[in-house]
Scaffold this active site. Structure first.
Site, PDB file in Angstrom:
ATOM      1  CB  SER A 157      -0.967  -0.045   1.188  1.00  0.00           C
ATOM      2  OG  SER A 157      -1.943   0.968   1.100  1.00  0.00           O
ATOM      3  CG  ASP A 252      -6.715  -2.398  -3.604  1.00  0.00           C
ATOM      4  OD1 ASP A 252      -7.143  -1.286  -3.234  1.00  0.00           O
ATOM      5  OD2 ASP A 252      -5.532  -2.756  -3.439  1.00  0.00           O
ATOM      6  CG  HIS A 282      -5.625  -2.186   0.114  1.00  0.00           C
ATOM      7  ND1 HIS A 282      -4.839  -1.759  -0.927  1.00  0.00           N
ATOM      8  CD2 HIS A 282      -5.074  -1.676   1.247  1.00  0.00           C
ATOM      9  CE1 HIS A 282      -3.858  -1.003  -0.453  1.00  0.00           C
ATOM     10  NE2 HIS A 282      -3.977  -0.941   0.856  1.00  0.00           N
TER      11      HIS A 282
END
Length: 311
Positions: A157, A252, A282
């Site tokens: 991320s 995501d 995610h």
């Protein structure tokens, strides 16, 4: 593919914890909630040889790091890991499972970096910390017991964003030479209008509104989201970057930018593989012991790192 049953179960367990949205609390409270959530639903932690913590000099003060070592004889290769959490939440524990998994599969020393967080420190504080830590690790290769010519960066991320940024910075600044970058579900572009942002805006953990909030904390009112060290896909050129493994999740908001970055890297001549994990959300890759695909993603990333090191 519909959401994987393991993902559905994990999302239900997280929902039962009842934490408010990050935008409804202070950044400090958001960090505390994130840490409490990980404690309440722990992922599996593979044993490693050693785990130690210390501080190293950074651009404006000391940077805490955690060093993971395999229980094999060195010298080892080196992985720099930058944790996720939207540049706001997250800490050295946030990717503990991923860190351990990479150490064991690559037989590497891994340095996890506790960079400065937003909004207290805005962009470019985080990538500058991560770059400085990478330079430090290479300069202290003998102390760390590593072969610094075998260097990879990795993160999930925001950590994937920082890994991509450090790869760009290392190229632009003449070193250190990075062999591989692993980008798990990375933040790549300051753009909230892709198809995946719209289709996966809500109901899958990370939301479109949540990403807008993270970016607002990171950039502040005057930050430039189009700076390539914030949005790596906006770099003038991607040529000459480290080999890349880009891993995304079907459900995501960041899916499309991950795919676009992998395609842009390939077009620039970078040895790149891209894998979309079906039925995943995610950050699935950190859920060792909760989602089977987490270990699959770590296996894939590790094999790619090893292939780059073997060139």
């Amino acid at each position: 593919m519909p959401l994987h049953p393991q993902v559905i179960e994990l999302m239900a367990r997280r929902a039962e914890l009842g934490y408010p949205d990050n935008s409804e609390v202070t950044p400090a409270e958001a960090r505390a909630n994130a840490a409490a959530g990980r404690m309440a639903i722990p992922s599996e932690k593979e044993p490693v040889g050693e785990k130690t913590e210390r501080t190293i000099p950074g651009p404006t003060g000391d940077i805490p790091i955690r060093v993971y070592r395999p229980n094999t004889e060195g010298p080892h290769s080196l992985i720099m890991l930058f944790h996720g959490g939207g540049w706001v939440v997250g800490d050295l524990d946030a990717e503990d499972s991923t860190s351990r998994g990479l150490v064991n599969r690559v037989d590497a020393v891994l340095v996890s970096v506790d960079y400065r967080m937003a909004p207290e420190t805005r962009f470019p504080g985080a990538p500058e910390d991560c770059y400085a830590a990478t330079v430090w690790a290479v300069e202290h290769a003998e102390e760390l017991g590593v072969d610094a010519s075998k260097l990879a960066v990795a993160g999930t991320s925001a950590g994937g964003n920082l890994s991509a940024a450090v790869a760009l910075m290392a190229r632009d600044r003449g070193g250190p030479h990075i062999e591989h970058q692993v980008l798990f579900c990375p933040v790549i572009d300051h753009n909230f209008d892709t198809a995946s942002y719209i289709e996966n805006a809500n109901d899958y953990g990370l939301t479109r509104g949540g990403m807008i909030w993270f970016w607002e904390q990171y950039l502040g009112p005057d930050g430039d989201g189009h700076d390539p060290y914030a949005s790596p896909i906006r770099a003038e050129s991607l040529a000459g970057l480290a080999d890349a493994t880009v891993i995304s999740a079907q459900y995501d908001p960041l899916l499309d930018e991950a795919a676009a970055y992998a395609a842009a890297l390939k077009a620039a001549g970078v040895d790149t593989t891209y894998t979309e994990y079906p039925g995943m959300t995610h950050g699935f890759n950190g859920s060792f012991g909760l989602i089977d695909a987490a270990r699959d993603a770590c296996d894939e990333a590790s094999n790619r790192i090893l292939a780059s090191f073997a060139k």
